[in-house]
Design a protein around this motif. Structure first.
Motif, PDB file in Angstrom:
ATOM      1  N   UNK A 106       0.831  -1.208   0.000  1.00  0.00           N
ATOM      2  CA  UNK A 106       0.000   0.000   0.000  1.00  0.00           C
ATOM      3  C   UNK A 106       0.865   1.256   0.000  1.00  0.00           C
ATOM      4  N   UNK A 107       1.953   1.230   0.768  1.00  0.00           N
ATOM      5  CA  UNK A 107       2.816   2.409   0.877  1.00  0.00           C
ATOM      6  C   UNK A 107       3.543   2.708  -0.430  1.00  0.00           C
ATOM      7  N   UNK A 108       3.633   1.720  -1.301  1.00  0.00           N
ATOM      8  CA  UNK A 108       4.261   1.952  -2.607  1.00  0.00           C
ATOM      9  C   UNK A 108       3.263   2.468  -3.638  1.00  0.00           C
ATOM     10  N   UNK A 109       1.975   2.539  -3.240  1.00  0.00           N
ATOM     11  CA  UNK A 109       0.947   2.984  -4.167  1.00  0.00           C
ATOM     12  C   UNK A 109       0.199   4.197  -3.654  1.00  0.00           C
ATOM     13  N   UNK A 110      -1.134   4.110  -3.672  1.00  0.00           N
ATOM     14  CA  UNK A 110      -1.960   5.264  -3.292  1.00  0.00           C
ATOM     15  C   UNK A 110      -2.236   5.350  -1.796  1.00  0.00           C
ATOM     16  N   UNK A 111      -1.730   4.380  -1.037  1.00  0.00           N
ATOM     17  CA  UNK A 111      -1.851   4.342   0.425  1.00  0.00           C
ATOM     18  C   UNK A 111      -3.281   4.118   0.911  1.00  0.00           C
ATOM     19  N   UNK A 112      -4.159   3.669   0.044  1.00  0.00           N
ATOM     20  CA  UNK A 112      -5.542   3.416   0.437  1.00  0.00           C
ATOM     21  C   UNK A 112      -5.727   1.958   0.835  1.00  0.00           C
ATOM     22  N   UNK A 113      -6.473   1.740   1.916  1.00  0.00           N
ATOM     23  CA  UNK A 113      -6.755   0.396   2.408  1.00  0.00           C
ATOM     24  C   UNK A 113      -8.128   0.407   3.061  1.00  0.00           C
ATOM     25  N   UNK A 114      -8.842  -0.708   2.947  1.00  0.00           N
ATOM     26  CA  UNK A 114     -10.126  -0.840   3.625  1.00  0.00           C
ATOM     27  C   UNK A 114      -9.893  -1.484   4.985  1.00  0.00           C
ATOM     28  N   UNK A 115     -10.318  -0.797   6.038  1.00  0.00           N
ATOM     29  CA  UNK A 115     -10.204  -1.309   7.402  1.00  0.00           C
ATOM     30  C   UNK A 115     -11.570  -1.808   7.841  1.00  0.00           C
ATOM     31  N   UNK A 116     -11.626  -3.043   8.303  1.00  0.00           N
ATOM     32  CA  UNK A 116     -12.914  -3.628   8.674  1.00  0.00           C
ATOM     33  C   UNK A 116     -12.731  -4.524   9.892  1.00  0.00           C
ATOM     34  N   UNK A 117     -13.705  -4.496  10.782  1.00  0.00           N
ATOM     35  CA  UNK A 117     -13.644  -5.329  11.983  1.00  0.00           C
ATOM     36  C   UNK A 117     -13.914  -6.784  11.628  1.00  0.00           C
ATOM     37  N   UNK A 118     -13.193  -7.678  12.293  1.00  0.00           N
ATOM     38  CA  UNK A 118     -13.512  -9.094  12.149  1.00  0.00           C
ATOM     39  C   UNK A 118     -14.501  -9.489  13.235  1.00  0.00           C
ATOM     40  N   UNK A 119     -15.308 -10.502  12.928  1.00  0.00           N
ATOM     41  CA  UNK A 119     -16.419 -10.854  13.807  1.00  0.00           C
ATOM     42  C   UNK A 119     -15.959 -11.456  15.123  1.00  0.00           C
ATOM     43  N   UNK A 120     -14.840 -12.140  15.115  1.00  0.00           N
ATOM     44  CA  UNK A 120     -14.311 -12.751  16.330  1.00  0.00           C
ATOM     45  C   UNK A 120     -12.824 -12.466  16.444  1.00  0.00           C
ATOM     46  N   UNK A 121     -12.417 -11.985  17.614  1.00  0.00           N
ATOM     47  CA  UNK A 121     -11.001 -11.707  17.841  1.00  0.00           C
ATOM     48  C   UNK A 121     -10.192 -12.991  17.992  1.00  0.00           C
ATOM     49  N   UNK A 122     -10.876 -14.118  18.159  1.00  0.00           N
ATOM     50  CA  UNK A 122     -10.174 -15.386  18.345  1.00  0.00           C
ATOM     51  C   UNK A 122      -9.585 -15.920  17.043  1.00  0.00           C
ATOM     52  N   UNK A 123     -10.076 -15.424  15.911  1.00  0.00           N
ATOM     53  CA  UNK A 123      -9.586 -15.885  14.610  1.00  0.00           C
ATOM     54  C   UNK A 123      -8.273 -15.186  14.301  1.00  0.00           C
ATOM     55  N   UNK A 124      -7.243 -15.972  14.019  1.00  0.00           N
ATOM     56  CA  UNK A 124      -5.922 -15.392  13.805  1.00  0.00           C
ATOM     57  C   UNK A 124      -5.769 -14.770  12.424  1.00  0.00           C
TER      58      UNK A 124
END
Length: 223
Positions: free
Chosen positions: A65-83
């Motif tokens: 991402x840092x080598x491009x437009x620096x855009x990323x989608x941030x989204x919550x995962x349903x369970x924190x237990x999933x690695x």
């Protein structure tokens, strides 16, 4: 992929507010963007947050991402237990954000600062390795501009000011930041970033389309 260590309280000042607003007014995004799942965290539009990145695939995502437009989608995962959350283990409403700064730590992990720009809906995934990428589309809030919404906004700001005064660990400049905001959706997202809430409430607030409904939910929570 995920963010490992997250400070739940974001810094937000007038310069950042103007920068975010200017970006949103002219915001266009690619049809496909990388998706970074987060544990126990929802990043909102208008917020500026530090995130810790530790998983190998997440580090690769940020490096790309840092080598491009620096855009990323941030989204919550349903369970924190999933690695390593996959498409079925994350919510479908997230926030497109710009990575502003990146610091590589001695242990190889990353510390980044992200600026939330706008809500997005996540569609079909185009890849899962080496990291998630998906079709995305902007999903702006419905902004009501009427006396009722303005009154609810003032109440929410007032409740938040009282909360800051009562909670000694919460810096007073948080209340000042909320007072300086003009748009109702800015009030919603900045206050929601500062206030400790369960993941389900945070995600529900993001998914509501109506800004008035968001304000009502915040008002109920703060009282």
């Amino acid at each position: 992929m995920e963010s490992d260590d997250i400070d739940p309280l974001a810094s937000f000042d007038q310069d950042e507010q103007r920068s975010t607003q200017d970006n949103e007014e002219h915001l266009t995004i690619p049809d496909v963007l990388p998706v970074l799942p987060l544990k126990d965290t929802v990043v909102y539009p208008f917020s500026v947050q530090p995130l810790g990145v530790g998983q190998e695939r997440s580090i690769r995502l940020i490096d790309d991402v840092m080598r491009g437009d620096r855009l990323v989608v941030l989204v919550a995962q349903k369970s924190a237990a999933v690695e390593q959350a996959g498409p079925d283990e994350i919510f479908r409403i997230g926030t497109v954000a710009r990575v502003g700064r990146m610091f590589r730590m001695p242990d190889g992990t990353l510390q980044i600062a992200v600026q939330g720009l706008e809500r997005v809906v996540i569609g079909e995934f185009t890849q899962e390795k080496p990291y998630l990428m998906a079709h995305v589309a902007l999903q702006p809030d419905t902004q009501e501009e009427d006396n009722e919404t303005e009154a609810i906004k003032r109440n929410v700001v007032g409740y938040f000011q009282r909360m800051v005064a009562l909670v000694q660990t919460m810096p007073e400049h948080f209340a000042a930041a909320a007072l300086n905001l003009e748009e109702s959706r800015q009030v919603v997202y900045v206050i929601a970033t500062f206030v400790p809430m369960e993941l389900e409430l945070r995600q529900n607030l993001l998914e509501l389309d109506s800004v008035r409904e968001k304000l009502l939910q915040l008002s109920t929570y703060l009282t």
